[in-house]
Structure formats: C-alpha cells, structure tokens
Write a protein that holds these residues in place. Structure first.
Motif, PDB file in Angstrom:
ATOM      1  N   THR A  61       0.833  -1.192   0.000  1.00 53.76           N
ATOM      2  CA  THR A  61       0.000   0.000   0.000  1.00 53.76           C
ATOM      3  C   THR A  61       0.872   1.249   0.000  1.00 53.76           C
ATOM      4  OG1 THR A  61      -0.122   0.295   2.413  1.00 53.76           O
ATOM      5  CG2 THR A  61      -1.669  -1.269   1.406  1.00 53.76           C
ATOM      6  N   ASP A  62       0.231   2.419  -0.190  1.00 58.77           N
ATOM      7  CA  ASP A  62       0.940   3.690  -0.061  1.00 58.77           C
ATOM      8  C   ASP A  62       0.569   4.372   1.253  1.00 58.77           C
ATOM      9  OD1 ASP A  62      -1.650   4.378  -0.563  1.00 58.77           O
ATOM     10  OD2 ASP A  62      -1.230   5.703  -2.253  1.00 58.77           O
ATOM     11  N   PHE A  63       0.372   3.569   2.274  1.00 56.83           N
ATOM     12  CA  PHE A  63      -0.053   4.055   3.584  1.00 56.83           C
ATOM     13  C   PHE A  63       0.967   5.028   4.168  1.00 56.83           C
ATOM     14  CE2 PHE A  63       0.062   3.706   8.220  1.00 56.83           C
ATOM     15  CZ  PHE A  63      -1.254   4.008   8.548  1.00 56.83           C
ATOM     16  N   SER A  64       0.468   6.091   4.782  1.00 53.12           N
ATOM     17  CA  SER A  64       1.316   7.036   5.504  1.00 53.12           C
ATOM     18  C   SER A  64       0.540   7.546   6.705  1.00 53.12           C
ATOM     19  CB  SER A  64       1.740   8.205   4.606  1.00 53.12           C
ATOM     20  OG  SER A  64       0.651   9.059   4.352  1.00 53.12           O
ATOM     21  N   ILE A  65       1.220   8.314   7.546  1.00 52.45           N
ATOM     22  CA  ILE A  65       0.550   8.863   8.728  1.00 52.45           C
ATOM     23  C   ILE A  65      -0.548   9.848   8.327  1.00 52.45           C
ATOM     24  CG2 ILE A  65       0.916  10.283  10.806  1.00 52.45           C
ATOM     25  CD1 ILE A  65       3.648   9.069  11.066  1.00 52.45           C
ATOM     26  N   LEU A  66      -0.396  10.448   7.153  1.00 54.28           N
ATOM     27  CA  LEU A  66      -1.318  11.486   6.713  1.00 54.28           C
ATOM     28  C   LEU A  66      -2.537  10.951   5.992  1.00 54.28           C
ATOM     29  CD1 LEU A  66       1.358  14.031   5.421  1.00 54.28           C
ATOM     30  CD2 LEU A  66       0.305  13.915   7.688  1.00 54.28           C
ATOM     31  N   ASN A  67      -2.492   9.668   5.541  1.00 55.08           N
ATOM     32  CA  ASN A  67      -3.671   9.119   4.848  1.00 55.08           C
ATOM     33  C   ASN A  67      -3.783   7.626   5.134  1.00 55.08           C
ATOM     34  OD1 ASN A  67      -2.317   7.481   2.606  1.00 55.08           O
ATOM     35  ND2 ASN A  67      -1.404   9.503   2.286  1.00 55.08           N
ATOM     36  N   ALA A  68      -4.982   7.109   4.910  1.00 54.16           N
ATOM     37  CA  ALA A  68      -5.255   5.703   5.214  1.00 54.16           C
ATOM     38  C   ALA A  68      -4.526   4.761   4.267  1.00 54.16           C
ATOM     39  CB  ALA A  68      -6.752   5.439   5.167  1.00 54.16           C
ATOM     40  N   GLU A  98      17.461   3.716   6.790  1.00 55.53           N
ATOM     41  CA  GLU A  98      16.571   4.069   5.691  1.00 55.53           C
ATOM     42  C   GLU A  98      15.109   3.796   6.049  1.00 55.53           C
ATOM     43  OE1 GLU A  98      17.244   5.493   2.525  1.00 55.53           O
ATOM     44  OE2 GLU A  98      19.012   6.002   3.718  1.00 55.53           O
ATOM     45  N   ILE A  99      14.867   2.708   6.786  1.00 54.69           N
ATOM     46  CA  ILE A  99      13.500   2.397   7.208  1.00 54.69           C
ATOM     47  C   ILE A  99      12.968   3.495   8.124  1.00 54.69           C
ATOM     48  CG2 ILE A  99      12.085   0.796   8.546  1.00 54.69           C
ATOM     49  CD1 ILE A  99      13.901  -1.461   7.549  1.00 54.69           C
ATOM     50  N   ILE A 100      13.780   3.883   9.102  1.00 54.85           N
ATOM     51  CA  ILE A 100      13.357   4.942  10.030  1.00 54.85           C
ATOM     52  C   ILE A 100      13.158   6.266   9.289  1.00 54.85           C
ATOM     53  CG2 ILE A 100      14.038   6.289  12.047  1.00 54.85           C
ATOM     54  CD1 ILE A 100      13.277   3.420  12.697  1.00 54.85           C
ATOM     55  N   LYS A 101      14.063   6.579   8.368  1.00 51.24           N
ATOM     56  CA  LYS A 101      13.965   7.841   7.623  1.00 51.24           C
ATOM     57  C   LYS A 101      12.685   7.886   6.798  1.00 51.24           C
ATOM     58  CE  LYS A 101      15.940   8.463   3.692  1.00 51.24           C
ATOM     59  NZ  LYS A 101      16.935   8.567   2.589  1.00 51.24           N
ATOM     60  N   ASN A 102      12.392   6.796   6.079  1.00 54.67           N
ATOM     61  CA  ASN A 102      11.206   6.782   5.231  1.00 54.67           C
ATOM     62  C   ASN A 102       9.916   6.682   6.041  1.00 54.67           C
ATOM     63  OD1 ASN A 102      12.123   6.727   2.295  1.00 54.67           O
ATOM     64  ND2 ASN A 102      13.381   5.102   3.140  1.00 54.67           N
ATOM     65  N   GLY A 103       9.962   5.923   7.124  1.00 49.94           N
ATOM     66  CA  GLY A 103       8.751   5.720   7.904  1.00 49.94           C
ATOM     67  C   GLY A 103       8.389   6.881   8.802  1.00 49.94           C
ATOM     68  N   PHE A 104       9.377   7.412   9.531  1.00 51.25           N
ATOM     69  CA  PHE A 104       9.084   8.446  10.525  1.00 51.25           C
ATOM     70  C   PHE A 104       9.617   9.817  10.137  1.00 51.25           C
ATOM     71  CE2 PHE A 104       9.178   4.377  12.749  1.00 51.25           C
ATOM     72  CZ  PHE A 104       7.961   4.406  13.397  1.00 51.25           C
ATOM     73  N   GLY A 105      10.486   9.863   9.119  1.00 50.28           N
ATOM     74  CA  GLY A 105      10.970  11.147   8.644  1.00 50.28           C
ATOM     75  C   GLY A 105      10.128  11.674   7.504  1.00 50.28           C
ATOM     76  N   GLU A 106       9.812  10.796   6.551  1.00 46.68           N
ATOM     77  CA  GLU A 106       9.009  11.197   5.391  1.00 46.68           C
ATOM     78  C   GLU A 106       7.577  10.677   5.481  1.00 46.68           C
ATOM     79  OE1 GLU A 106      11.125   9.896   1.950  1.00 46.68           O
ATOM     80  OE2 GLU A 106      12.952  11.012   2.478  1.00 46.68           O
ATOM     81  N   TYR A 107       7.244   9.964   6.575  1.00 49.01           N
ATOM     82  CA  TYR A 107       5.888   9.469   6.831  1.00 49.01           C
ATOM     83  C   TYR A 107       5.382   8.516   5.753  1.00 49.01           C
ATOM     84  CZ  TYR A 107       6.152  13.442   9.984  1.00 49.01           C
ATOM     85  OH  TYR A 107       6.565  14.341  10.934  1.00 49.01           O
ATOM     86  N   ASN A 108       6.287   7.852   5.059  1.00 41.64           N
ATOM     87  CA  ASN A 108       5.890   6.904   4.021  1.00 41.64           C
ATOM     88  C   ASN A 108       5.978   5.492   4.601  1.00 41.64           C
ATOM     89  OD1 ASN A 108       5.411   5.452   1.696  1.00 41.64           O
ATOM     90  ND2 ASN A 108       6.683   6.762   0.413  1.00 41.64           N
ATOM     91  N   MET A 109       4.952   5.136   5.358  1.00 47.00           N
ATOM     92  CA  MET A 109       4.952   3.866   6.079  1.00 47.00           C
ATOM     93  C   MET A 109       4.899   2.655   5.134  1.00 47.00           C
ATOM     94  SD  MET A 109       5.228   4.496   9.268  1.00 47.00           S
ATOM     95  CE  MET A 109       4.998   5.756  10.507  1.00 47.00           C
ATOM     96  N   GLY A 110       4.210   2.794   4.018  1.00 44.51           N
ATOM     97  CA  GLY A 110       4.117   1.685   3.075  1.00 44.51           C
ATOM     98  C   GLY A 110       5.472   1.319   2.508  1.00 44.51           C
ATOM     99  N   TYR A 111       6.236   2.313   2.105  1.00 47.24           N
ATOM    100  CA  TYR A 111       7.567   2.068   1.552  1.00 47.24           C
ATOM    101  C   TYR A 111       8.516   1.561   2.626  1.00 47.24           C
ATOM    102  CZ  TYR A 111      11.876   2.857  -1.063  1.00 47.24           C
ATOM    103  OH  TYR A 111      13.085   2.690  -1.697  1.00 47.24           O
TER     104      TYR A 111
END
Length: 289
Positions: free
Chosen positions: A37-44, A246-259
């Motif tokens: 998915t393209d899930f992020s903190i900002l959208n479902a 990279e996981i932390i940067k993408n997940g919690f820095g750029e809010y791209n949880m799916g990636y």
C-alpha cells in the motif's frame, strides 16, 4: 497401551504462543500488507501492488544502505565471535582475579548503546579526542574519524566489535565450562597439544553455541541503528547509512509507512535467508539433539 491425551501441556505453552502471535506474527502480517500500500501517517493508504518493491530496487540510497549493511555484517560478526572465543578460552583458565576480568570485558555489552555511542563520540573527537591525542604523541596524524568518508564506516564497525565482544565471550565461556574435563585428560594422555585439543574437542563441541552466537550477532548487525544515528546520522554522503536507518527515515521522517514496510520485509527476508544457510551448513556437520 495408547497414551491418554491431555490438554495440560498445551495450557502451559499457551501464554508464550499467545504473546508470539499477538506481538510478532500478527505485526509481521500487518507490515507485509502495508508493503503493498501507499499508507502514511497522513492518509489511510490505498493498494499499490508491487509499486513499493519496484521503487525499492531503484532507490540508490537504499542500495547504498544494503551495501553498507553487508559490509558492517561481514566486518563485525566474524571478528566479534573470534575475539570472544579467544578471550573466553583465556578467561576459562584458573588465574587470579578472573571474575574481575570477565566482568570488565562483559561490561560494554550491558551498557546502553546510546551511552556507548556518546562515549565513542568523545573518543573520536578530531580536535580534543583522546584517540587523536595519542596518535599525535607518537608522531602520527589524527583522523576525522566520523566525517571522513574513507574511515567513517570502519570507525563505527570498531565500536560495534568492542561493544559485542563481551556478549560472545560470556556465551562461549558458559559452553567451555560445560565440556567434560575427562575429554581433555584423555587427549593429553594421547599426546595432543593444546591447539589440537581445541581443534578436535573444543571447537566441535561449541558448534551449537557458535550457531546461536552467529544468529544473534547477525540480527544485531543487520538491525544496527542507534550507533549509526548518534555517531554519523548515516553520513557523510550516505557512507554509513544502513537498512534500518533508511526504514526509520522513510517511515518516521518522510511518513511513508508503506515504503518503509517494504524495506522492513526485505530486511526480514535477508536475515531469514542467512539464518537458514548457516543452519544448513552447521547442521550438516553436527547433530543438534
């Protein structure tokens, strides 16, 4: 006579199984789902199929992180295990103040990794750090240990080895003390030297422990984050960034949880494959009963 079935043994393991399912198995399945998915903190988030996986293999920063992580793994696991085994053999001898030596070497393994990183941040200081100070006293030029791309990753590797030797040492020491003395006595009667005793008795009997240490240190090296984050933050120029960074940067820095979930699944697969390869080669030469 047919044994009577009882539910009691299953009730004893139920708490552990429940904890495993709730806190490990279900989260892994959830992360696997998020990776599609393209899930992020900002959208479902919406279903993205293999889009994240295709992006991952085109991501130059993540490719660099994979290379750095493998270098970190190769350069830390083998030396840490080797030094731990050597020191364990030395501290298995009957010498004075052996408990003090064991405690001193094991101490870095129980100290917070953040405290370890902060200590080495001071030691590596290019201006007032003790390491450069000692080098200058013997006529050598000091290094910018954590900001020079040519030595930054190796500097972190040295810290990891130093911090991990104590763990390997204490586990190997427990294994050495479990080897019966009569095996060594028989070997000495046959004229076997100390080195031959190690090759023919000690090392083969330590194979299950070596397997355990290899797996735990491998997982530790692939999950390295705090040392890198505090010492270099992945720099300079991504020379020390790792998969978890990279996981932390993408997940919690750029809010791209799916990636980030996709990268996490990749890390899980790599760790699992290495574990299975090592188990295959270890079990083929030793029985684990």
């Amino acid at each position: 006579m047919r044994s009577k079935w009882s539910i009691l043994p299953y009730l004893f393991i139920l708490p552990n199984v429940t904890l495993y399912v709730v806190f490990i198995f279900i989260p892994i399945l959830w992360v696997l789902y998020l990776s599609f998915t393209d899930f992020s903190i900002l959208n479902a988030g919406e279903w993205a199929g293999l889009k994240n996986y295709a992006r991952m293999f085109r991501d130059e920063a993540f490719t660099k992180a994979i290379v750095n992580t493998f270098i970190f793994w190769v350069c830390t696991v083998v030396p840490t295990m080797a030094f731990g085994l050597i020191i364990a053999n030395l501290l298995n001898l009957k010498i004075r103040a052996v408990s003090l030596f064991r405690g001193s070497i094991y101490l870095p393994g129980v100290i917070s990794s953040v405290a370890v990183a902060m200590t080495w941040l001071w030691l590596y200081d290019p201006i007032g750090g003790p390491i450069n100070g000692m080098l200058e006293k013997i006529g050598l030029t000091g290094q910018n240990w954590l900001h020079d791309p040519s030595v930054a990753l190796m500097s972190i590797i040295m810290v990891s080895i130093w911090a991990g030797i104590g763990f390997c040492m204490i586990i190997y020491l427990a294994g050495l003390q479990g080897i019966p003395d009569h095996l060594y006595e028989a070997a000495r009667l046959d004229g076997a030297t100390g080195f031959k005793q190690f090759v023919m008795i000690t090392f083969p009997l330590l194979k299950p422990i070596t397997f355990f240490i290899f797996i735990t240190t491998t997982i530790r090296s692939f999950q390295v984050f705090d040392l890198v984050y505090i010492l270099t933050s992945g720099g300079p120029a991504n020379k020390t960034t790792t998969i978890v960074n990279e996981i932390i940067k993408n997940g919690f820095g750029e809010y791209n949880m799916g990636y980030a979930a996709t990268q996490g699944i990749f890390l899980l697969l790599i760790t699992f494959i290495i574990t299975m390869i090592n188990y295959y080669f270890t079990s083929s030469s030793s029985d684990f009963d």
